[in-house]
Design an enzyme around this catalytic site. Sequence first.
Site, short mmCIF file in Angstrom:
data_model
loop_
_atom_site.label_atom_id
_atom_site.label_comp_id
_atom_site.label_asym_id
_atom_site.label_seq_id
_atom_site.Cartn_x
_atom_site.Cartn_y
_atom_site.Cartn_z
CG ASN A 8 -1.74 1.22 1.39
OD1 ASN A 8 -1.82 2.04 0.47
ND2 ASN A 8 -2.40 1.35 2.54
CE LYS B 162 -0.19 2.98 4.87
NZ LYS B 162 -0.04 3.02 6.32
CG HIS C 87 -5.61 1.76 5.68
ND1 HIS C 87 -5.16 2.67 6.61
CD2 HIS C 87 -4.58 0.92 5.45
CE1 HIS C 87 -3.91 2.38 6.93
NE2 HIS C 87 -3.54 1.32 6.23
CD GLU D 284 -2.65 5.30 7.17
OE1 GLU D 284 -2.69 5.28 5.92
OE2 GLU D 284 -1.69 4.85 7.83
CD GLU E 81 -3.21 -2.56 7.51
OE1 GLU E 81 -2.34 -2.92 6.75
OE2 GLU E 81 -3.63 -1.39 7.56
N GLY F 125 3.03 2.07 10.86
CA GLY F 125 4.04 3.10 10.70
C GLY F 125 4.78 3.46 11.98
CB SER G 128 5.63 -2.03 12.03
OG SER G 128 5.26 -0.68 12.32
N GLY H 171 2.95 -1.20 4.21
CA GLY H 171 2.95 0.22 3.87
C GLY H 171 4.34 0.69 3.51
N GLY H 172 5.02 1.31 4.48
CA GLY H 172 6.32 1.94 4.23
C GLY H 172 7.34 1.05 3.53
O1 LIG Z 1 -1.63 -0.60 4.66
C1 LIG Z 1 -0.58 -0.77 5.26
C2 LIG Z 1 -0.50 -0.57 6.68
O2 LIG Z 1 -1.09 0.60 7.09
C3 LIG Z 1 0.86 -0.81 7.28
O3 LIG Z 1 1.69 0.30 7.10
P1 LIG Z 1 3.22 0.17 7.59
O4 LIG Z 1 3.75 -1.09 6.96
O5 LIG Z 1 3.88 1.42 7.07
O6 LIG Z 1 3.19 0.09 9.08
#
Ligand SMILES: O=C[C@H](O)COP(=O)(O)O
Length: 253
Positions: free
Chosen positions: A9, A11, A93, A95, A163, A169, A209, A230-231
Amino acid sequence: MRRKLAAGNWKMNGTRADLAELEALCTAHDGADVDLLICPPFTLITAAAQLCDGHDMRIGGQDCHMAASGAHTGDISAEMLKDAGASAVILGHSERRADHAETSDIVRAKARAAHDAGLLAIICVGESLSKREAQNTLDIIGGQLSSSIPDSATGENTVVAYEPCWAIGTGLTPTPDQIGDVHDFIRTRLEKRFGAGIGRSVRLLYGGSVKAGNAAEIFAVSNVDGALVGGASLKADDFSPIIKALEAEAHAS
Ligand SMILES: O=C[C@H](O)COP(=O)(O)O
């Protein structure tokens, strides 16, 4: 046997220059052992889908409207995602739930729209830190599952992503036991509502994460069928080891 899925993702990150990362992933992974998906921002979907033509890499959106078309300035429908080259969409999600006040009822309507358009709906659920500390995690997840997943769900058109909000994050992750408890709970709830056939065929992803250093441990947990990353999905050098860990788990299980 559920096929494992590594989903990224992006984002609100990425411009056309970043499609080089996607190209590198397509070159490094043939999708023989696990399903691969990148969800870039809307602006990159068409170019990403064209880039991935001929590769086993799917492209998805990060949200869609519940209506097929109409006067909804700034919104994108599931039909439009499909037309742009997407075959999946992330919905609910945390967010989106926080930034856009999306309720589980709204998420369910969006998931129904995604199903109607022939998209794979990746429906996200997860508890806040305060709910976990109050030991209300399973109540929260149970409520989100009931209200966010439409009756049209099947193993082919729906994935559930667990999640925990506090892990997104932050570099924090639940213990393998905590992840296993929630994934087993989700599996049981799905079997109870949809029957063993569908309930056992819906894939469950962990997100929050995930990185190269913890991926193998997370992928070994019961009922974890992959990850929503994500990141660490933004750079091929970061995402590739996570995909490799999932490929290794697919071979082992
Ligand atoms: O959609 C992905 C999640 O929000 C995880 O994000 P992250 O891997 O940056 O913690």
